[in-house]
Design a protein around this motif. Structure first.
Motif, short mmCIF file in Angstrom:
data_model
loop_
_atom_site.label_atom_id
_atom_site.label_comp_id
_atom_site.label_asym_id
_atom_site.label_seq_id
_atom_site.Cartn_x
_atom_site.Cartn_y
_atom_site.Cartn_z
N SER A 68 0.82 -1.21 0.00
CA SER A 68 0.00 0.00 0.00
C SER A 68 0.85 1.26 0.00
N VAL A 69 0.30 2.32 -0.60
CA VAL A 69 0.87 3.67 -0.49
C VAL A 69 -0.30 4.64 -0.38
N VAL A 70 0.01 5.86 0.05
CA VAL A 70 -0.96 6.95 0.05
C VAL A 70 -0.66 7.85 -1.14
N LEU A 71 -1.70 8.20 -1.88
CA LEU A 71 -1.56 9.14 -2.98
C LEU A 71 -2.19 10.47 -2.57
N TRP A 72 -1.49 11.57 -2.87
CA TRP A 72 -1.95 12.89 -2.43
C TRP A 72 -2.01 13.87 -3.59
N THR A 73 -2.99 14.74 -3.54
CA THR A 73 -3.01 15.97 -4.32
C THR A 73 -3.99 16.92 -3.63
N ARG A 74 -4.07 18.13 -4.13
CA ARG A 74 -5.05 19.09 -3.62
C ARG A 74 -5.54 19.92 -4.80
N LEU A 75 -6.84 20.04 -4.92
CA LEU A 75 -7.42 20.84 -5.99
C LEU A 75 -7.26 22.31 -5.63
N ALA A 76 -6.54 23.06 -6.45
CA ALA A 76 -6.26 24.46 -6.15
C ALA A 76 -6.02 25.24 -7.44
N PRO A 77 -7.09 25.57 -8.17
CA PRO A 77 -6.90 26.33 -9.42
C PRO A 77 -6.30 27.71 -9.18
N ASN A 78 -6.48 28.26 -7.98
CA ASN A 78 -5.85 29.53 -7.60
C ASN A 78 -5.18 29.30 -6.25
N PRO A 79 -4.00 28.68 -6.23
CA PRO A 79 -3.42 28.17 -4.98
C PRO A 79 -3.15 29.24 -3.94
N LEU A 80 -2.93 30.48 -4.35
CA LEU A 80 -2.59 31.53 -3.40
C LEU A 80 -3.74 32.51 -3.18
N ALA A 81 -4.96 32.06 -3.42
CA ALA A 81 -6.13 32.88 -3.11
C ALA A 81 -6.11 33.27 -1.64
N GLU A 82 -6.40 34.52 -1.33
CA GLU A 82 -6.21 35.05 0.01
C GLU A 82 -7.02 34.33 1.07
N ASP A 83 -8.16 33.75 0.70
CA ASP A 83 -8.98 33.07 1.72
C ASP A 83 -8.45 31.69 2.07
N GLY A 84 -7.38 31.25 1.41
CA GLY A 84 -6.79 29.95 1.72
C GLY A 84 -7.51 28.78 1.10
N ASN A 85 -8.55 29.03 0.30
CA ASN A 85 -9.34 27.94 -0.26
C ASN A 85 -8.86 27.47 -1.62
N GLY A 86 -7.78 28.06 -2.11
CA GLY A 86 -7.17 27.58 -3.34
C GLY A 86 -7.98 27.83 -4.59
N GLY A 87 -8.94 28.76 -4.53
CA GLY A 87 -9.76 29.02 -5.70
C GLY A 87 -10.95 28.09 -5.82
N MET A 88 -11.21 27.30 -4.77
CA MET A 88 -12.37 26.39 -4.76
C MET A 88 -13.43 26.96 -3.83
N ASP A 89 -14.69 26.80 -4.22
CA ASP A 89 -15.78 27.23 -3.34
C ASP A 89 -16.24 26.06 -2.48
N ASN A 90 -17.35 26.24 -1.78
CA ASN A 90 -17.82 25.21 -0.85
C ASN A 90 -18.61 24.11 -1.56
#
Length: 775
Positions: A68-90
């Motif tokens: 087994s291994v763990v695979l990682w990523t994070r969806l962030a079309p705007n990674p440095l958006a000031e709200d910390g949400n990476g350009g993703m909404d709720n």
């Protein structure tokens, strides 16, 4: 409390004691409030659309097991958006992953789907099972029509199976350096099975406190192409140190930023930091934080060859005692048996691992230096109380266990101290003749500087158990392990942020199976390279100092490949056994024009291994001052001046008779105390634009402006005149890197006075003037 409100509160609020209690309720437990909500059955978007490419932070894998291994990523079309949400909404998004035996994904062996949402910053942690042991795999993610970059990973072998060899690296302490971590760029080109990161993955800022703050820091670091390259090349096994949360924090205390009485506030900060850490690391669900608590210590076994106990030396430690940096007088409480660094439960877990292990090498992968180090070269004792010296009872308990139970080949790995060390771990550090119980390898930093190396070097003579120290260079440590021996190669780069810097091995050490203590592997060492400012068109020496640590004479060939317009000779010589010498390689820079190039020294010693400092050397050339209309060496009033140049200092205000000078705001100067007259010092400024007035004779004249810094990173120096951009560095220069800016000024038919406006951008915002010339 619903997830939407929880998410908004922890993301946005600066946690004072008052609003902490307002949000959580006066009787609520910190852990209960900050426990991460579990994403249950929701209506996830199967084919989402994104405002931009969502895989901007790359991919990673980690925590390899035999199946087994763990695979990682994070969806962030705007990674440095000031709200910390990476350009993703709720919203909730379905993310698919695939694992294949080949990079083209023609032999896919596993597929899966994860649902991610705002509670975890749209991060993805796919735990893949059913893989074959000790196998290389490739993986990728898909969200909607977007496909991630491809990553490579590798499973561990079956526990107890015979493993011939293992290659891995350790990394730590990667202060942000403008986006480039060249040590990682070099590491990604190595042939490794796994990488251990031992802490200080990010560095908190003075106002880092909310989840949004920590998310933005992690996202910023993850935008580095070099860090992404290393993560996509190898599985990582990670643990944190202090700067992922707050400097020198201990358990639920972090003085002075969160003084006594602000425990709840710090725990809220710790919870936010832990969540952001989990969101950006390839960690299993077992390590998902529960409020301000996170289970991070764990064990990894590589067949019958090596077993790794990965420690957490922050969550369970008692508060630090003693004062002083890098060392201070030994506090009597440092040896109090009631004090602990790892906590009783983790301590018993560690001893149990060592007791039950059947591996040839038993490794402690942890954060700080374990060996004692006395910073007082006199009669006193001065130690760093943040390291194991401040918790010596825990160290004594471990050493007593090793002495009595004799686990096979104990090795300790560490980071934190921004420098390279090889230490014998002694039964009694105050008695050099006492038994060596284990061997310690401390890796230098990826990018963070070691401002205390002089204090370390001053006390080496009273610490004979230290076999090697270097505080000058950044890099990582590469290990190759077999049943017969353990080899550690200290890989360093000349500049942490220069993408062209190549890694070299400054030293290698070997531990033989069954014998604690490291022995240096002999070879030809490059001990020093010096290139002072050169004269254009003239042969100039580059001095290369070499030593031969072998028992036989060695023939060496030293050369310096040069770019077009330069010339270079080469030198062949013989170094006798156990001796040193210095050779001079003559290099001729282009005639008539100044130049600045980073050259690389090549040393070939045949079958003998070549070690030593990075081979890069910065070459700067200038025409002779009497060939120029104006030749200024900028710096302090007491610094040496390059021959045939004039001294130029901050006090030189505009003087028509001289033809140059400052107008308006005065500036400061720095002297880096290097040997070279021209490159050692400079005039610097920031915030307020500097105005330099020049008297330009009739006609068009070329101006040359040298910028850079012998020791520190320098920001973008920008030059304007009449609101017109004349020249700029174009980015941050690495420490020891210089650049000539050039532009033309028109003196008209009878000459004129022209004002240059000098400003700085990027980094710390400083501009730097080393030298100015007019032809």
């Amino acid at each position: 409390m619903n997830n939407q409100k929880w998410f908004k509160d922890i993301t946005a609020k600066k946690m004072t004691r008052r609003n902490f209690l307002e949000v959580t309720g006066k009787t609520a437990a910190v852990a209960a409030f900050f426990s991460l909500p579990v994403i249950t059955s929701v209506n996830a978007e199967e084919t989402p659309d994104f405002s931009a490419y969502p895989f901007t932070l790359g991919v990673a894998s980690g925590d390899p097991l035999s199946d087994s291994v763990v695979l990682w990523t994070r969806l962030a079309p705007n990674p440095l958006a000031e709200d910390g949400n990476g350009g993703m909404d709720n919203r909730y998004v379905s993310v698919e992953w695939e694992v294949a035996e080949d990079e083209a994904f023609k032999k896919i062996v596993r597929r899966g789907k994860e649902i991610t949402g705002p509670e975890l910053g749209h991060s993805v942690h796919g735990e893949v099972f059913g893989l074959r042991p000790w196998r290389e795999y490739y993986y990728r993610f898909k969200a909607g029509n977007e496909i991630s970059p491809v990553g490579r990973t590798k499973t561990a072998p079956d526990e107890g199976s015979h493993l011939k060899s293992l290659s891995f690296a350790i990394a730590s302490c990667q202060a942000w350096a403008g986006g480039r971590f060249v040590a990682y760029k070099n590491m990604a080109e190595e042939d490794l099975d796994v990488v251990f990161h031992l802490g200080d993955y990010i560095y908190e800022k003075g106002d880092t406190e909310t989840l949004a703050d920590y998310r933005l820091l992690h996202a910023q670091y993850k935008t580095s192409p070099d860090l992404q390259a290393a993560h996509s090349a190898f599985p990582f096994i990670v643990t944190f140190d202090d700067h992922e949360v707050d400097n020198d924090w201990s358990n639920d205390i972090s003085d002075p930023n969160y003084p006594v009485g602000e425990r709840e506030r710090f725990l809220a900060v710790r919870a936010a930091a832990f969540q952001a850490y989990y969101e950006h690391m390839p960690l299993r669900r077992r390590s998902k934080p529960n409020g301000p608590d996170m289970l991070l210590y764990r064990k990894f076994t590589y067949g019958d060859l090596a077993e790794f106990s990965v420690l957490d030396t922050r969550q369970y430690r008692d508060n630090q005692v003693g004062k002083g940096f890098p060392g201070g007088p030994l506090d009597p409480e440092a040896s109090n048996p009631e004090r602990t660094m790892v906590g009783s439960e983790q301590g018993l877990w560690l001893l149990g691992n060592l007791h039950r292990s059947r591996a040839k090498w038993n490794v402690l992968a942890q954060q700080t230096m374990m060996a004692q180090y006395d910073y007082d070269p006199g009669e006193g004792i001065s130690v760093n109380h943040d390291q194991w010296d401040g918790y010596s009872a825990d160290r004594d308990r471990l050493f007593e266990f090793i002495k009595k139970r004799r686990p096979s080949n104990p090795i300790v790995l560490g980071g934190d101290w921004h420098s390279s060390w090889v230490n014998d771990l002694k039964e009694d550090f105050n008695d050099p003749k006492s038994k060596t119980l284990a061997t310690e390898f401390v890796g230098t930093s990826i990018s963070s500087g070691c401002g205390w190396k002089d204090q370390v070097e001053a006390a080496l003579s009273v610490n004979p158990h230290v076999k090697f120290f270097d505080g000058e260079y950044r890099g990582y440590v590469r290990f190759h392990v077999t049943h017969k021996s353990w080899q550690s190669d200290y890989r360093v780069v000349s500049s942490p942020s220069n993408p062209e810097a190549a890694a070299s091995t400054i030293a290698s050490f070997e531990v033989k199976n069954g014998k604690a203590g490291a022995m240096r592997i002999g070879g030809v060492d490059i001990t020093d390279i010096q290139a002072n400012t050169m004269l254009a068109g003239k042969p100039c020496p580059v001095s290369v100092s070499l030593s031969n640590g072998t028992k036989k004479a060695s023939s060496v060939h030293v050369s310096i490949p040069v770019p077009k317009g330069w010339k270079s000779e080469s030198v062949t010589t013989v170094i006798e056994a156990q001796s040193s010498l210095t050779v001079e390689v003559m290099v001729t820079p282009p005639a008539a024009i100044p130049a600045a190039e980073r050259l690389r020294v090549e040393v070939d010693a045949g079958k003998t291994t070549v070690f030593g400092r990075p081979r890069d050397v910065q070459a700067v050339s200038v025409p002779a001052g009497d060939e120029l209309l104006l030749a200024l060496d900028a710096g302090t009033s007491t610094s040496p001046v390059f021959p045939s140049f004039r001294s130029f200092v901050p006090e030189d205000t505009w003087d028509r008779t001289k033809g140059y000078g400052w107008v308006g705001t005065s500036h400061s100067a720095r002297d880096r105390n290097k040997l070279d007259e021209l490159q050692r010092d400079m005039i610097v400024g920031r915030d307020v634009p500097a105005t330099l007035r020049l008297a330009i004779p009739a006609g068009i004249h070329r101006i040359y402006f040298l910028t850079g810094d012998a020791i520190y990173t320098s920001a973008n120096t920008i030059i304007h005149s009449d609101n017109k951009l004349l020249a700029e560095t174009g980015g941050t220069l690495a420490p020891g890197q210089f650049k000539w800016l050039h532009f033309d000024l028109d003196g008209g038919n009878s000459g004129k006075e022209i004002d240059l406006s000098i400003t700085g951008e990027l980094g710390d915002g400083w501009w730097r003037l080393i030298s100015l010339m007019m032809k």
